[in-house]
Design a protein around this motif. Sequence first.
Motif, PDB file in Angstrom:
ATOM      1  N   ASP A 277      24.325  -3.463 -40.117  1.00  0.00           N
ATOM      2  CA  ASP A 277      23.142  -3.204 -39.297  1.00  0.00           C
ATOM      3  C   ASP A 277      23.310  -1.913 -38.507  1.00  0.00           C
ATOM      4  N   VAL A 278      22.216  -1.517 -37.825  1.00  0.00           N
ATOM      5  CA  VAL A 278      22.216  -0.273 -37.060  1.00  0.00           C
ATOM      6  C   VAL A 278      23.241  -0.322 -35.936  1.00  0.00           C
ATOM      7  N   SER A 279      23.381  -1.462 -35.290  1.00  0.00           N
ATOM      8  CA  SER A 279      24.332  -1.593 -34.186  1.00  0.00           C
ATOM      9  C   SER A 279      25.748  -1.276 -34.647  1.00  0.00           C
ATOM     10  N   SER A 280      26.149  -1.810 -35.800  1.00  0.00           N
ATOM     11  CA  SER A 280      27.494  -1.550 -36.328  1.00  0.00           C
ATOM     12  C   SER A 280      27.675  -0.069 -36.650  1.00  0.00           C
ATOM     13  N   LEU A 281      26.628   0.546 -37.204  1.00  0.00           N
ATOM     14  CA  LEU A 281      26.698   1.974 -37.522  1.00  0.00           C
ATOM     15  C   LEU A 281      26.882   2.799 -36.248  1.00  0.00           C
ATOM     16  N   LEU A 282      26.086   2.490 -35.221  1.00  0.00           N
ATOM     17  CA  LEU A 282      26.183   3.229 -33.964  1.00  0.00           C
ATOM     18  C   LEU A 282      27.568   3.079 -33.343  1.00  0.00           C
ATOM     19  N   LEU A 283      28.096   1.859 -33.341  1.00  0.00           N
ATOM     20  CA  LEU A 283      29.396   1.613 -32.719  1.00  0.00           C
ATOM     21  C   LEU A 283      30.516   2.325 -33.471  1.00  0.00           C
TER      22      LEU A 283
END
Length: 421
Positions: A277-283
Amino acid sequence: MATAPKLVAQRTFYKRPLPPSCIAFTSKEGKRLFAKALAEDNLESYFLLAPQMVTQNEPAFCALASLVQILNSFEVDPQRKWKGGWRWYDQDMLDCCRPLTAVETDGLTLPEFACLARCNGLRATVTSPLLDSSGSAAQRAEGIAKFRDDLRAVSKGRGTMALSYSRKTLGQTGDGHFSPVGAFCEEDDMVLILDVARFKYPSYWIPVELAYDSMLPIDKATGQPRGYVVLEVAGAEPGSLNAPLSLTSVTLNKSSWASLHSSLSRLLLSTSKSTPDVSSLLLTLLSHISALPTSPLSARPTASSTLPPLLDTFSLTPLASLVPFALSPDPNAILLHTLFILALLSPRSQLSALVPSSLISSLQTLADQSLEHLPQLREEVDSATRQLGALGECCRSEESNGAACGCAGPPGKQDPIARVE
């Protein structure tokens, strides 16, 4: 009786006589050429540039001085303060593509000059003489014809031009140099060079063919001939004093950006199948950027009272809620890193092609929702995107020419560009 010590002999210079190939702008012949160019309507560049004439601050700052003169002539707003409340370009501001300490030692290459121009809101079209193995007369004639066409265009007001040339070809002392072009006398086929090393030479007229030939000697730093850059304002209108003041700046130069781009590419490729997901990518990206020795996007000193409230507002957006800024000892740094990630993954960035296709739409929606009511921070993202694009274009240009530009290798590999002394 004690005798006074002998004075140490010092080698100093104040001005040099122009060689026979150059006609002084203020001479009788120079004035005659000026009058002819005026009658031909070929002085628009001169009237644009002359009010902003500068002298380079350092022996190797000829490129910076040329660009400062052009930027201020075009009334481009630097979006940062010079002194007091005034916004104005100074040579010490032009550090987008290389650190000033490196420029002071080595000068700039032609691609780096174009990179700096693009970082600061100009369109830059670079032309270098193309040499085939035979160095044919037909190829030279074709190159000179294009040079004349571009001189005619800028002299009639369609942009302006900076020349990168070898002084040796003109019979002057020194070697690599940059200066703006002031005018074109079509009838006599002469071009006016507004030399920014005014402590050394005045402005002068030279034959167009000689100016072209002065671009042919190989620049040791790139392994390529020199050339010229036609510059225009990138936007429809020049900047104005009412433009929003830039709050952040990219702290990378072309070499550090090439290194970061490479590591981020590998990171995105390795995580493309394991990022749900986007959250994992951002982190993942945030962890990588936070580990860098220097933040790639930093607040300008003049933004100390304006940027924090905007970042506080940004912290309430859906995008910011996905990153752990509140747990950091420096929450604003994490929010700045997040803005930098938006620039990295902008549709205009090469890195965006490495984002998993399943996440592209979600990421763009989050970015739009988060910056919809924060136009000034959207401007910061757009500005960072432009600077990164200019840095990347500089590296690609030099690498495609087989130049040892230092983008991929360790510092210190470039041959120094001749200082103006």
